[in-house]
Design a protein around this motif. Structure first.
Motif, PDB file in Angstrom:
ATOM      1  N   THR A 255       0.204  -1.212  -0.148  1.00 56.56           N
ATOM      2  CA  THR A 255       0.355   0.341  -0.113  1.00 56.56           C
ATOM      3  C   THR A 255       0.751   1.039   0.080  1.00 56.56           C
ATOM      4  O   THR A 255       0.753   2.312  -0.073  1.00 56.56           O
ATOM      5  CB  THR A 255      -0.340   0.483   1.420  1.00 56.56           C
ATOM      6  N   GLY A 256       2.325   1.648   0.204  1.00 54.87           N
ATOM      7  CA  GLY A 256       2.991   2.401   0.329  1.00 54.87           C
ATOM      8  C   GLY A 256       2.530   3.608   1.991  1.00 54.87           C
ATOM      9  O   GLY A 256       3.770   3.838   2.118  1.00 54.87           O
ATOM     10  N   GLU A 257       1.810   2.913   2.959  1.00 53.11           N
ATOM     11  CA  GLU A 257       1.913   3.213   4.269  1.00 53.11           C
ATOM     12  C   GLU A 257       2.587   3.030   4.866  1.00 53.11           C
ATOM     13  O   GLU A 257       3.563   1.868   4.675  1.00 53.11           O
ATOM     14  CB  GLU A 257       0.342   2.477   4.373  1.00 53.11           C
ATOM     15  N   GLN A 258       3.467   3.338   5.875  1.00 52.64           N
ATOM     16  CA  GLN A 258       4.360   3.204   6.621  1.00 52.64           C
ATOM     17  C   GLN A 258       3.603   2.762   8.122  1.00 52.64           C
ATOM     18  O   GLN A 258       2.725   2.301   8.312  1.00 52.64           O
ATOM     19  CB  GLN A 258       5.155   4.998   7.582  1.00 52.64           C
ATOM     20  N   VAL A 259       4.659   1.432   8.296  1.00 52.07           N
ATOM     21  CA  VAL A 259       4.140   0.511   9.234  1.00 52.07           C
ATOM     22  C   VAL A 259       4.333   0.728  11.076  1.00 52.07           C
ATOM     23  O   VAL A 259       5.818   0.134   9.943  1.00 52.07           O
ATOM     24  CB  VAL A 259       4.023  -1.284   8.256  1.00 52.07           C
ATOM     25  N   ASP A 260       4.158   0.568  11.902  1.00 54.38           N
ATOM     26  CA  ASP A 260       4.808   0.512  13.116  1.00 54.38           C
ATOM     27  C   ASP A 260       4.961  -0.381  13.380  1.00 54.38           C
ATOM     28  O   ASP A 260       3.795  -1.386  12.664  1.00 54.38           O
ATOM     29  CB  ASP A 260       4.168   0.955  14.094  1.00 54.38           C
ATOM     30  N   ASN A 261       5.831  -0.987  14.048  1.00 57.46           N
ATOM     31  CA  ASN A 261       6.369  -2.953  14.989  1.00 57.46           C
ATOM     32  C   ASN A 261       4.463  -3.082  15.316  1.00 57.46           C
ATOM     33  O   ASN A 261       4.724  -3.686  15.435  1.00 57.46           O
ATOM     34  CB  ASN A 261       7.632  -2.683  15.787  1.00 57.46           C
ATOM     35  N   SER A 262       4.241  -2.227  15.862  1.00 54.55           N
ATOM     36  CA  SER A 262       3.547  -2.301  17.038  1.00 54.55           C
ATOM     37  C   SER A 262       1.780  -2.918  16.243  1.00 54.55           C
ATOM     38  O   SER A 262       1.103  -3.111  17.236  1.00 54.55           O
ATOM     39  CB  SER A 262       3.313  -1.519  17.844  1.00 54.55           C
ATOM     40  N   VAL A 263       1.382  -2.247  14.750  1.00 49.16           N
ATOM     41  CA  VAL A 263       0.076  -2.623  14.068  1.00 49.16           C
ATOM     42  C   VAL A 263      -0.282  -3.549  14.254  1.00 49.16           C
ATOM     43  O   VAL A 263      -1.413  -3.769  14.514  1.00 49.16           O
ATOM     44  CB  VAL A 263       0.907  -1.658  12.782  1.00 49.16           C
ATOM     45  N   PHE A 264       0.460  -4.116  14.348  1.00 49.23           N
ATOM     46  CA  PHE A 264       0.233  -6.257  14.024  1.00 49.23           C
ATOM     47  C   PHE A 264      -0.929  -6.455  15.450  1.00 49.23           C
ATOM     48  O   PHE A 264      -1.900  -6.946  15.702  1.00 49.23           O
ATOM     49  CB  PHE A 264       1.369  -7.460  13.827  1.00 49.23           C
ATOM     50  N   ALA A 265       0.281  -6.304  16.345  1.00 52.65           N
ATOM     51  CA  ALA A 265      -0.450  -6.667  18.080  1.00 52.65           C
ATOM     52  C   ALA A 265      -1.412  -5.734  17.894  1.00 52.65           C
ATOM     53  O   ALA A 265      -2.836  -6.822  18.531  1.00 52.65           O
ATOM     54  CB  ALA A 265       0.560  -6.421  18.500  1.00 52.65           C
ATOM     55  N   GLN A 266      -1.701  -4.741  17.550  1.00 51.37           N
ATOM     56  CA  GLN A 266      -2.785  -3.792  17.790  1.00 51.37           C
ATOM     57  C   GLN A 266      -3.925  -3.956  17.328  1.00 51.37           C
ATOM     58  O   GLN A 266      -5.249  -3.792  17.616  1.00 51.37           O
ATOM     59  CB  GLN A 266      -2.542  -2.412  17.201  1.00 51.37           C
ATOM     60  N   THR A 267      -4.020  -4.005  15.609  1.00 52.08           N
ATOM     61  CA  THR A 267      -5.050  -4.293  15.328  1.00 52.08           C
ATOM     62  C   THR A 267      -5.618  -5.924  15.880  1.00 52.08           C
ATOM     63  O   THR A 267      -7.060  -5.837  16.204  1.00 52.08           O
ATOM     64  CB  THR A 267      -4.975  -5.001  13.469  1.00 52.08           C
ATOM     65  N   GLU A 268      -4.827  -7.113  16.272  1.00 49.59           N
ATOM     66  CA  GLU A 268      -5.223  -8.199  16.899  1.00 49.59           C
ATOM     67  C   GLU A 268      -5.640  -8.043  18.110  1.00 49.59           C
ATOM     68  O   GLU A 268      -6.750  -9.338  18.068  1.00 49.59           O
ATOM     69  CB  GLU A 268      -3.982  -9.227  16.376  1.00 49.59           C
ATOM     70  N   THR A 269      -5.233  -7.257  18.769  1.00 52.41           N
ATOM     71  CA  THR A 269      -6.116  -7.607  20.767  1.00 52.41           C
ATOM     72  C   THR A 269      -7.089  -6.697  19.973  1.00 52.41           C
ATOM     73  O   THR A 269      -7.659  -7.212  21.389  1.00 52.41           O
ATOM     74  CB  THR A 269      -4.864  -6.560  21.090  1.00 52.41           C
ATOM     75  N   ILE A 270      -7.101  -5.816  19.461  1.00 49.51           N
ATOM     76  CA  ILE A 270      -8.781  -5.354  19.327  1.00 49.51           C
ATOM     77  C   ILE A 270      -9.643  -6.452  18.929  1.00 49.51           C
ATOM     78  O   ILE A 270     -10.895  -6.540  19.674  1.00 49.51           O
ATOM     79  CB  ILE A 270      -8.208  -4.088  18.498  1.00 49.51           C
ATOM     80  N   ILE A 271      -9.211  -7.154  17.578  1.00 50.00           N
ATOM     81  CA  ILE A 271     -10.159  -8.226  17.568  1.00 50.00           C
ATOM     82  C   ILE A 271     -10.389  -9.769  18.837  1.00 50.00           C
ATOM     83  O   ILE A 271     -10.972  -9.663  18.740  1.00 50.00           O
ATOM     84  CB  ILE A 271      -9.382  -8.940  16.181  1.00 50.00           C
ATOM     85  N   SER A 272      -9.433  -9.838  19.021  1.00 50.15           N
ATOM     86  CA  SER A 272      -8.895 -10.332  20.270  1.00 50.15           C
ATOM     87  C   SER A 272     -10.284 -10.002  20.961  1.00 50.15           C
ATOM     88  O   SER A 272     -10.687 -11.122  21.618  1.00 50.15           O
ATOM     89  CB  SER A 272      -7.583 -11.071  20.664  1.00 50.15           C
ATOM     90  N   LEU A 273     -10.266  -9.335  21.871  1.00 52.36           N
ATOM     91  CA  LEU A 273     -11.379  -8.393  23.248  1.00 52.36           C
ATOM     92  C   LEU A 273     -11.907  -8.736  22.616  1.00 52.36           C
ATOM     93  O   LEU A 273     -13.497  -9.054  23.081  1.00 52.36           O
ATOM     94  CB  LEU A 273     -10.705  -6.329  23.283  1.00 52.36           C
ATOM     95  N   PHE A 274     -12.727  -8.047  21.167  1.00 51.84           N
ATOM     96  CA  PHE A 274     -14.440  -8.804  20.702  1.00 51.84           C
ATOM     97  C   PHE A 274     -14.185  -9.800  20.342  1.00 51.84           C
ATOM     98  O   PHE A 274     -15.879 -10.180  21.533  1.00 51.84           O
ATOM     99  CB  PHE A 274     -14.428  -7.612  19.456  1.00 51.84           C
ATOM    100  N   MET A 275     -13.752 -10.387  19.894  1.00 53.97           N
ATOM    101  CA  MET A 275     -14.144 -12.165  20.259  1.00 53.97           C
ATOM    102  C   MET A 275     -14.638 -12.792  21.153  1.00 53.97           C
ATOM    103  O   MET A 275     -15.410 -13.348  21.400  1.00 53.97           O
ATOM    104  CB  MET A 275     -13.173 -12.463  19.261  1.00 53.97           C
ATOM    105  N   LEU A 276     -13.543 -11.999  22.297  1.00 54.69           N
ATOM    106  CA  LEU A 276     -12.964 -13.211  23.671  1.00 54.69           C
ATOM    107  C   LEU A 276     -14.866 -12.897  24.346  1.00 54.69           C
ATOM    108  O   LEU A 276     -15.464 -14.060  24.930  1.00 54.69           O
ATOM    109  CB  LEU A 276     -12.427 -12.691  24.428  1.00 54.69           C
ATOM    110  N   VAL A 277     -15.421 -11.629  24.684  1.00 55.30           N
ATOM    111  CA  VAL A 277     -16.605 -10.550  24.852  1.00 55.30           C
ATOM    112  C   VAL A 277     -17.476 -11.795  24.435  1.00 55.30           C
ATOM    113  O   VAL A 277     -18.640 -12.313  24.894  1.00 55.30           O
ATOM    114  CB  VAL A 277     -16.732  -9.726  25.051  1.00 55.30           C
TER     115      VAL A 277
END
Length: 425
Positions: A255-277
């Motif tokens: 995509t050409g967008e700048q990616v921070d190392n934390s982005v993988f844990a960030q998106t997956e943590t949000i999904i994880s919390l939603f799915m857990l509930v």
């Protein structure tokens, strides 16, 4: 009956303990599998194929072989010596990363087969600690979301070792595994302390037993059509998950967008919390049929979400971050309920004396077979298309077919239940 339906304080404490332990255990195990996906592995080809593609396909083939083997192994597995087995299998996977680091590229690719094969056995072993309980929905929710969270954390830790410790791409998987080895030992010890199902658990969810070949054949004969539809659903969502997990970083780069190392844990943590509930709340639905049927509609909503957000992304209406998050949410609305609730409630609904492991490994085997086929079609046939465009097209096809198969399964099993009620009357 009132006492049977009420959860005691002891059940809550045991369930929360089990949920925390299996979540942490499987998160640790994921570091031995998914960390390498964050690296690009540029500069090599093998048989005219990109080196990283060869690595991904080789690991998935190991995983696929493990799932086919596991159909029998997990179905017939006894309940003794499971902690030692987890340790041995993970040790083999970790040593394969050591061999990968020592041997010269690209001829070290075969090491990933011996990484994928032992790791493919672990889900069935870990789930055997928690199935067949009135609280299994809550516990398995924690186990299932560790798929998402563990993958994101493994990638972020792996990126950290390369960027901050100057660890090479080839040593990064082994080093990442070393970081998680001590927590792994602790959680193997703790998972062995989970007590077996109680009499109340068995009364509501049926006893879980090893399944010899005759019982497996009977199950397939009685429910074959519905299981074929569900295996198709799982095959589709496994393909999506495997491509997303393996090439998420590559798609971000395209995509050409700048990616921070934390982005993988960030998106997956949000999904994880939603799915857990969401999945944990299913424990409040005591009626097994109602929960089994509702799970179909949750999965259908996941396919629908994938379709809608991908259409919006293709039109430029949402950013890459929101698309990656939303598609991940959609595919895990299928993948997580499938792994944690669907077959657990299926067995309880139709009073089947068996175990979830057999059914999941049956679905997993064909799921990873589909993943290998799709990855090979992209590479062997040299499709001139980026991973980003390939994945968006894949999401659209999977969304339509998966939605139809999910609803077909719901209709089939509704008919089966109606027939069983009629026969009792």
């Amino acid at each position: 009956m009132q006492q049977l339906n009420r959860f005691t304080r002891k059940e809550w404490s045991q369930a929360l303990y089990a949920a925390l332990v299996v979540f942490c255990l499987y998160t640790s195990l994921f570091s031995f599998r998914k960390a390498f996906n964050v690296a690009a592995f540029n500069g090599y080809t093998l048989w005219g194929l990109d080196y990283k593609i060869v690595l991904v396909i080789t690991q998935v083939m190991g995983y696929m072989a493990s799932k086919f083997y596991g159909i029998r192994f997990i179905a017939e597995m006894e309940r003794l010596g499971r902690g030692r087995l987890i340790l041995v299998l993970t040790g083999i996977a970790w040593l394969s990363w050591l061999a990968f680091a020592i041997l010269p590229a690209p001829y070290n690719f075969w090491c990933l087969f011996f990484n994928g094969f032992p790791l493919g056995m672990l889900w069935g072993i870990v789930f055997s600690y928690v199935e067949g309980r009135r609280m299994t929905d809550l516990i398995s929710a924690a186990l299932a979301v560790s798929f998402i969270f563990g993958s994101g954390v493994a990638k972020s830790v792996a990126a950290f070792t390369m960027n901050n410790w100057q660890v090479s791409e080839y040593w990064m998987p082994f080093v990442t595994g070393a970081i998680f080895s001590v927590p792994l030992l602790l959680f193997i010890y703790l998972v062995e302390k989970i007590p077996p199902p109680s009499e109340a658990d068995i009364a509501q969810r049926t006893v879980r037993l090893p399944m010899p070949v005759t019982e497996r054949k009977t199950l397939l004969k009685n429910y074959g059509t519905g299981l074929v539809l569900l295996i198709l659903v799982y095959m589709l969502v496994t393909i999506l998950r495997e491509v997303r997990d393996s090439f998420m970083a590559d798609m971000w780069r395209e995509t050409g967008e700048q990616v921070d190392n934390s982005v993988f844990a960030q998106t997956e943590t949000i999904i994880s919390l939603f799915m857990l509930v969401l999945i944990a709340s299913m424990v409040m639905i005591r009626n097994n049929w109602r929960a089994f049927n509702l799970t179909h509609y949750i999965m259908a909503s996941g396919f629908l979400l994938c379709l809608l957000v991908t259409i919006a992304f293709n039109k430029g209406a949402i950013s890459t971050w929101w698309w990656m998050l939303s598609v991940g949410m959609g595919l895990y609305l299928v993948y997580i309920p499938f792994n944690s609730i669907l077959f657990e409630r299926f067995i309880a609904t139709f009073q089947i004396a068996g175990n979830v492991g057999f059914l999941i490994y049956l679905a997993d085997a064909f799921g990873y077979l589909g993943s290998v086929a799709v990855l090979m079609s992209k590479t062997v046939f040299k499709l001139d298309i980026s991973w980003l465009n390939f994945y968006t097209g894949l999401v659209m096809i999977t969304g339509f077919v998966g939605l139809a198969a999910t609803m077909g399964s719901a209709i089939y099993f509704a008919g089966k239940r109606a027939a069983s009620i009629k026969s009792l009357n």
